[in-house]
Design an enzyme around this catalytic site. Sequence first.
Site, PDB file in Angstrom:
ATOM      1  N   LYS A 131       0.839  -1.205   0.000  1.00  0.00           N
ATOM      2  CA  LYS A 131       0.000   0.000   0.000  1.00  0.00           C
ATOM      3  C   LYS A 131       0.874   1.257   0.000  1.00  0.00           C
ATOM      4  O   LYS A 131       0.636   2.184  -0.776  1.00  0.00           O
ATOM      5  CB  LYS A 131      -0.880  -0.069   1.260  1.00  0.00           C
ATOM      6  CG  LYS A 131      -2.055   0.851   1.293  1.00  0.00           C
ATOM      7  CD  LYS A 131      -3.125   0.303   2.231  1.00  0.00           C
ATOM      8  CE  LYS A 131      -2.818   0.457   3.700  1.00  0.00           C
ATOM      9  NZ  LYS A 131      -2.981   1.834   4.195  1.00  0.00           N
ATOM     10  N   ARG A 148       2.805   5.977  -3.346  1.00  0.00           N
ATOM     11  CA  ARG A 148       3.933   6.789  -3.809  1.00  0.00           C
ATOM     12  C   ARG A 148       4.153   6.606  -5.316  1.00  0.00           C
ATOM     13  O   ARG A 148       4.462   7.566  -6.034  1.00  0.00           O
ATOM     14  CB  ARG A 148       5.187   6.424  -3.017  1.00  0.00           C
ATOM     15  CG  ARG A 148       5.090   6.971  -1.571  1.00  0.00           C
ATOM     16  CD  ARG A 148       5.951   6.206  -0.605  1.00  0.00           C
ATOM     17  NE  ARG A 148       5.990   6.805   0.723  1.00  0.00           N
ATOM     18  CZ  ARG A 148       5.082   6.585   1.688  1.00  0.00           C
ATOM     19  NH1 ARG A 148       4.030   5.807   1.457  1.00  0.00           N
ATOM     20  NH2 ARG A 148       5.207   7.170   2.872  1.00  0.00           N
ATOM     21  N   ARG A 187      -8.390  12.199  12.999  1.00  0.00           N
ATOM     22  CA  ARG A 187      -6.945  11.934  13.180  1.00  0.00           C
ATOM     23  C   ARG A 187      -6.134  13.228  13.094  1.00  0.00           C
ATOM     24  O   ARG A 187      -6.523  14.169  12.411  1.00  0.00           O
ATOM     25  CB  ARG A 187      -6.491  10.890  12.139  1.00  0.00           C
ATOM     26  CG  ARG A 187      -7.175   9.552  12.406  1.00  0.00           C
ATOM     27  CD  ARG A 187      -6.785   8.492  11.431  1.00  0.00           C
ATOM     28  NE  ARG A 187      -5.376   8.167  11.510  1.00  0.00           N
ATOM     29  CZ  ARG A 187      -4.768   7.315  10.680  1.00  0.00           C
ATOM     30  NH1 ARG A 187      -5.461   6.722   9.728  1.00  0.00           N
ATOM     31  NH2 ARG A 187      -3.486   7.054  10.818  1.00  0.00           N
ATOM     32  N   GLN A 218       4.532   9.526   6.784  1.00  0.00           N
ATOM     33  CA  GLN A 218       3.540  10.324   6.059  1.00  0.00           C
ATOM     34  C   GLN A 218       3.930  11.798   6.089  1.00  0.00           C
ATOM     35  O   GLN A 218       3.880  12.484   5.062  1.00  0.00           O
ATOM     36  CB  GLN A 218       2.150  10.120   6.665  1.00  0.00           C
ATOM     37  CG  GLN A 218       1.618   8.720   6.395  1.00  0.00           C
ATOM     38  CD  GLN A 218       0.285   8.459   7.058  1.00  0.00           C
ATOM     39  OE1 GLN A 218      -0.235   9.285   7.815  1.00  0.00           O
ATOM     40  NE2 GLN A 218      -0.282   7.299   6.789  1.00  0.00           N
ATOM     41  N   ASP A 258       2.192  -0.951  12.070  1.00  0.00           N
ATOM     42  CA  ASP A 258       0.883  -1.403  11.567  1.00  0.00           C
ATOM     43  C   ASP A 258       0.619  -2.871  11.903  1.00  0.00           C
ATOM     44  O   ASP A 258      -0.503  -3.361  11.719  1.00  0.00           O
ATOM     45  CB  ASP A 258       0.804  -1.213  10.042  1.00  0.00           C
ATOM     46  CG  ASP A 258       0.814   0.265   9.663  1.00  0.00           C
ATOM     47  OD1 ASP A 258       0.456   1.106  10.512  1.00  0.00           O
ATOM     48  OD2 ASP A 258       1.183   0.580   8.518  1.00  0.00           O
TER      49      ASP A 258
HETATM   50  C1  S3P Z   1       2.466   5.030   6.218  1.00  0.00           C
HETATM   51  C2  S3P Z   1       3.081   5.450   7.357  1.00  0.00           C
HETATM   52  C3  S3P Z   1       2.658   5.058   8.712  1.00  0.00           C
HETATM   53  C4  S3P Z   1       1.748   3.838   8.669  1.00  0.00           C
HETATM   54  C5  S3P Z   1       0.688   3.964   7.608  1.00  0.00           C
HETATM   55  C6  S3P Z   1       1.314   4.093   6.242  1.00  0.00           C
HETATM   56  C7  S3P Z   1       2.969   5.503   4.913  1.00  0.00           C
HETATM   57  O1  S3P Z   1       1.937   6.129   9.295  1.00  0.00           O
HETATM   58  O2  S3P Z   1       1.169   3.632   9.942  1.00  0.00           O
HETATM   59  O3  S3P Z   1      -0.156   2.830   7.615  1.00  0.00           O
HETATM   60  O4  S3P Z   1       2.643   4.900   3.870  1.00  0.00           O
HETATM   61  O5  S3P Z   1       3.703   6.499   4.906  1.00  0.00           O
HETATM   62  P1  S3P Z   1       2.671   7.355  10.059  1.00  0.00           P
HETATM   63  O6  S3P Z   1       3.436   8.118   9.047  1.00  0.00           O
HETATM   64  O7  S3P Z   1       1.548   8.166  10.652  1.00  0.00           O
HETATM   65  O8  S3P Z   1       3.539   6.717  11.079  1.00  0.00           O
END
Ligand code: S3P
Length: 460
Positions: free
Chosen positions: A26, A31, A127, A174, A321
């Site tokens: 995912k 990206r 969130r 993220q 996760d």
């Molecule tokens: C992700 C980063 C993580 C992860 C999310 C996917 C990503 O979150 O928990 O399921 O694809 O960058 P955070 O950046 O909030 O840690």
Amino acid sequence: MAKQDTARKVRPCPRLEGEIALPGDKSISHRAAIFNSLAKGKAEVSNFAPGRDCLATVNCLKALGVEISRKGSGNLLISGTGGDGLTEASDVLDAWNSATTMRLLSGLLSSQPFLSIVTGDASLRSRPMGRLIEPLRSMGAEIYGRGKDSFAPLVIKGGKLRGIEFLLPLPTAQIKSAILLAGLFAQGKTVLHQPVPSRDHSERLLKRMGAQLESNGNSISLSPLTSPLSPVNLCVPGDISSAAYFLVAGAIHPDARIIVRNCGTNPTRTGIIDALLAMGAKLRIEKERWEADEPLADIVVESSELRGIELGGDIIPRLIDEIPILAVAGSVAKGKTVIRGAAELRVKESDRIASVSRELSKMGVDIEELPDGMVIHGGRLLMGTDVDSHSDHRLAMSLAIAGLIAEGETTINHAGIAQVSYPTFWQDLFSLQAEVLSRSSERSEEAAKEQRSSLIDFSN
Ligand code: S3P
């Protein structure tokens, strides 16, 4: 498409055996779609993640004027805009349940010369977005959120940005990626320091596509683009976060052998493998290889005697996760499993410390909540009962695996939410039993059908 309020029933089965073809990762899929949309030229992305989260990203990019089409199942054809070809969307952009969509796109949209409004479902609107707004504003972005700039919907009046040097207060990929996307179009360098490295898919892909990006330990330095990114064709490696359900299922089931094929093994994501090995799992990594600068491999797991472990510190972002499914492993393991330093779980798709503790206790697990984790006294027999996903995909799938080794029947309410990341999860789980049955020459097709339907009830 399965409705989110669908309930699934799971019963223990005598043997779990088979191979899983994983959905595409995912994080990499989001990206690959976003960066290729900014590149100059066409790219083909195969094994694109099939869940709703990545579809949300594709829909938002299309609404911003990017041409994206499907080529067969799981393949996307993306016509990159060259970086200056995005156009204002005629409506609010909806990220649904996907924080990655909302946060990454907000970084990008802060640099684009038009207005954007980004919203999401009730979970995503609750969130935290202050952590995104603050660094983007220090780059000069005009970005606002509900609740004194804390929550979505977000309103973004894109414009000229300047690069910043910023210490990320949390290990979050993220926010890191949102700032990097903004930094591509800013004036001057963007330098990020991370307390602990988070997943590095953005860095790998941006470098591969020609961005001037250097990572050095916990720091990243990015120069703004002087020419458009080059498109990249890739076959997305399988999602280790989806593999985790089967790795744990294979380890905790008394009679199991499961192979997950083409699983991404990027070291910023393999905390689940390290944790399971430390718990005594019989797990083997085979045929390691590469795809677009990302490592992948096949993983074989067999029934194991697990023991409890203590987890905390740098490993947490590498398995953040996977903590719901690790809690299931901890419930079966002998002794105590302690997870600390994972307060971020409180602001995921559900408050995962509360929701995991609540639902596993219903099944008879001795589990205590900590402010930043949980303590599980493992080794008790799990009891099948009615549980709820809290509309959280990772919890729905973790509870299904718990149901495989619980006594009696486990009903997972709101199980359809699995479609957020893994639409074929139920069929894949089901197929592990079917494979065993197809190898048994004595059983009639009728009996096999009956047996299959005793694993998972698809009727409602
Ligand atoms: C992700 C980063 C993580 C992860 C999310 C996917 C990503 O979150 O928990 O399921 O694809 O960058 P955070 O950046 O909030 O840690």
